[in-house]
Design an enzyme around this catalytic site. Structure first.
Site, PDB file in Angstrom:
ATOM      1  N   ARG A  61       0.817  -1.215   0.000  1.00  0.00           N
ATOM      2  CA  ARG A  61       0.000   0.000   0.000  1.00  0.00           C
ATOM      3  C   ARG A  61       0.853   1.269   0.000  1.00  0.00           C
ATOM      4  O   ARG A  61       0.392   2.333  -0.383  1.00  0.00           O
ATOM      5  CB  ARG A  61      -0.981  -0.009   1.177  1.00  0.00           C
ATOM      6  CG  ARG A  61      -2.218   0.799   0.852  1.00  0.00           C
ATOM      7  CD  ARG A  61      -3.237   0.955   1.969  1.00  0.00           C
ATOM      8  NE  ARG A  61      -3.484  -0.208   2.767  1.00  0.00           N
ATOM      9  CZ  ARG A  61      -3.004  -0.380   4.008  1.00  0.00           C
ATOM     10  NH1 ARG A  61      -2.245   0.546   4.565  1.00  0.00           N
ATOM     11  NH2 ARG A  61      -3.273  -1.475   4.682  1.00  0.00           N
ATOM     12  N   TYR A 115     -12.260  23.229 -11.997  1.00  0.00           N
ATOM     13  CA  TYR A 115     -12.746  21.974 -12.596  1.00  0.00           C
ATOM     14  C   TYR A 115     -14.019  21.551 -11.859  1.00  0.00           C
ATOM     15  O   TYR A 115     -14.047  21.521 -10.620  1.00  0.00           O
ATOM     16  CB  TYR A 115     -11.630  20.940 -12.418  1.00  0.00           C
ATOM     17  CG  TYR A 115     -11.870  19.596 -13.028  1.00  0.00           C
ATOM     18  CD1 TYR A 115     -12.057  19.460 -14.391  1.00  0.00           C
ATOM     19  CD2 TYR A 115     -11.865  18.454 -12.236  1.00  0.00           C
ATOM     20  CE1 TYR A 115     -12.248  18.210 -14.952  1.00  0.00           C
ATOM     21  CE2 TYR A 115     -12.046  17.196 -12.793  1.00  0.00           C
ATOM     22  CZ  TYR A 115     -12.247  17.083 -14.151  1.00  0.00           C
ATOM     23  OH  TYR A 115     -12.433  15.843 -14.701  1.00  0.00           O
ATOM     24  N   ASP A 186      -4.349  23.558  -9.055  1.00  0.00           N
ATOM     25  CA  ASP A 186      -4.530  22.522 -10.069  1.00  0.00           C
ATOM     26  C   ASP A 186      -3.719  22.974 -11.287  1.00  0.00           C
ATOM     27  O   ASP A 186      -4.102  23.892 -11.998  1.00  0.00           O
ATOM     28  CB  ASP A 186      -6.031  22.381 -10.389  1.00  0.00           C
ATOM     29  CG  ASP A 186      -6.315  21.269 -11.399  1.00  0.00           C
ATOM     30  OD1 ASP A 186      -5.418  20.935 -12.193  1.00  0.00           O
ATOM     31  OD2 ASP A 186      -7.452  20.750 -11.387  1.00  0.00           O
ATOM     32  N   LYS A 211      -3.743  13.396 -17.798  1.00  0.00           N
ATOM     33  CA  LYS A 211      -3.681  14.240 -19.001  1.00  0.00           C
ATOM     34  C   LYS A 211      -2.270  14.191 -19.607  1.00  0.00           C
ATOM     35  O   LYS A 211      -1.899  13.209 -20.193  1.00  0.00           O
ATOM     36  CB  LYS A 211      -4.129  15.654 -18.644  1.00  0.00           C
ATOM     37  CG  LYS A 211      -5.443  15.701 -17.835  1.00  0.00           C
ATOM     38  CD  LYS A 211      -6.669  15.336 -18.659  1.00  0.00           C
ATOM     39  CE  LYS A 211      -7.911  15.001 -17.833  1.00  0.00           C
ATOM     40  NZ  LYS A 211      -8.398  16.032 -16.950  1.00  0.00           N
TER      41      LYS A 211
END
Ligand SMILES: *Cc1c(COP(=O)(O)O)cnc(C)c1O
Length: 394
Positions: A61, A115, A186, A211
């Protein structure tokens, strides 16, 4: 390998994260698939590390060299950064970054062109946990009117990914710092290749790596990079929320990262050529591209950014039906969400549905283009043909 001279970004993209103990004898960090990490003996288990490692081996993890190599490479792109956490999507990165700094009773400031899913997280999840979100004009200059005593964090996005207003990130971060407010950005549109965030005053810089970092439209991934002050709480929050990225996805993102510089330059040149061509068309009301003077915040872009990426919008004169028909008439441009891949996309977008401070006139129809790596003359011919096929419509 070590050198005192700071390396240029393109070099860092190629060398970043490729530690010998991560790669072994091969060039790229391979896919290390692991839940269990084995210890040499109980003593080293109790010491919390494997004897032949740098101490990071623990349990799946917490990742493996495939994820660590990618995280290190992203950290290396931001001067002043100490670490990067990876997340299974850009939205997870935004949510976890916000959760690492906010407490019940706080006020979060969010740019009005953020966004849309960032707004949903704030208006849904954060609200239920007693955190209030207030939206502000991305082109804000009157800071006293938005900050209050309970303001704890501010989420920026420059430029916004539908309407492309460019915020004054250094100025807003300066005002936030004076008031002890944490700043998050962002930075998906520019990536650290065109805009390094921490040296402009940002505390936590967020990427939808889905992206441009991945760059091939086939992986979902997010990242948050920060400096010393917020690193521990960012890391602990991600661990407590069980955030882990598949090594296969991290591997593909590392591959994407190696070519980011050449891809970004190609996106930039082609997108600018197409944006300028669109400016000459009588069907177009305006082109919203940060590198063009008519884009709100263009002067700030010119001051702070080293380039522009492949995503921009234009306002098409006429009705919604015409905008839809125009997108349908395109052949090379795919119709779909996301962007940053090698292929071009077109989408009618509706900022009026995700704004509250600075309304967008519903009558102005925006088409957003992601300019891929096809030949720009072919893309222009495709757009020209779509204009031709929709001339009679209004
Ligand atoms: C796509 C996107 C995100 C979210 O990324 P996902 O990986 O799709 O969750 C966040 N911010 C911006 C600006 C984006 O375009």
């Amino acid at each position: 390998m070590s050198s005192e001279k700071p390396r240029k970004t393109a070099t860092q993209l190629v060398t970043g994260g490729r530690k010998k103990e991560f790669t072994g004898p091969v060039v790229n960090v391979p896919v290390w698939r692991a839940s269990t990490h084995l210890y040499d003996d109980v003593a080293s288990l109790e010491a919390g590390k494997k004897t032949n490692s740098d101490g990071r081996f623990f349990y799946g993890r917490r990742g493996s060299p495939t994820q660590w190599g990618l995280a290190d490479a992203l950290t290396g792109m931001e001067p002043g950064a100490v670490g990067t956490m990876l997340y299974p999507s850009g939205v997870a990165a935004i949510s976890c970054a916000l959760l690492s700094v906010l407490r019940p009773g706080d006020v979060l400031l969010m740019t009005d062109n953020a966004y849309d899913p960032s707004r949903s997280f704030a208006d849904g999840f954060l609200k239920r946990f007693g955190i209030e979100t207030r939206y502000f004009d991305p082109l804000i200059t009157d800071y006293d009117s938005v900050f209050c005593e309970r303001t704890r964090a501010i989420l920026l996005e420059a430029p916004g990914s539908l309407t492309f207003e460019v915020q004054d990130v250094p100025a807003i971060c300066g005002e936030a710092k004076k008031r002890g407010v944490v700043t998050l950005l962002d930075n998906t549109w520019a990536t650290p290749y065109f805009f390094t965030a921490l040296d402009k005053g940002v505390d936590m810089t967020i990427l939808a790596a889905t992206k441009y970092i991945v760059g091939h439209s086939d992986v979902m991934l997010g990242s948050v990079t920060t400096h010393e002050k917020y690193w521990t709480r960012l890391r602990q929050t991600a661990q407590q929320l069980g955030q882990v990225v598949s090594p296969d996805d991290a591997y593909l993102a590392s591959r994407g990262l190696r070519t980011l510089a050449v891809r970004m330059k190609a996106h930039e040149v082609s997108a600018l050529k197409i944006a300028r061509w669109l400016q000459t068309r009588s069907e177009v009301e305006t082109v919203l591209h940060p590198a063009l003077p008519e884009c709100p915040g263009h002067a700030i872009w010119a001051r702070d950014f080293t380039g522009s990426s492949g995503l921009f919008s234009f306002v098409l004169k006429g009705s919604k039906a015409k905008a839809a028909a125009f997108v349908d008439a395109l052949d090379l441009f795919g119709i779909g969400y996301s962007w940053g891949g090698f292929e071009s996309l077109a989408l009618p977008v509706h900022p009026e549905t995700c704004r509250s401070e600075v309304p967008w006139d519903t009558g102005r129809n925006i088409i957003r283009l992601q300019i891929g790596l096809e030949d720009s003359d072919d893309l222009i011919a495709d757009l020209e043909s779509a204009f031709g096929q929709t001339t009679g419509l209004d």
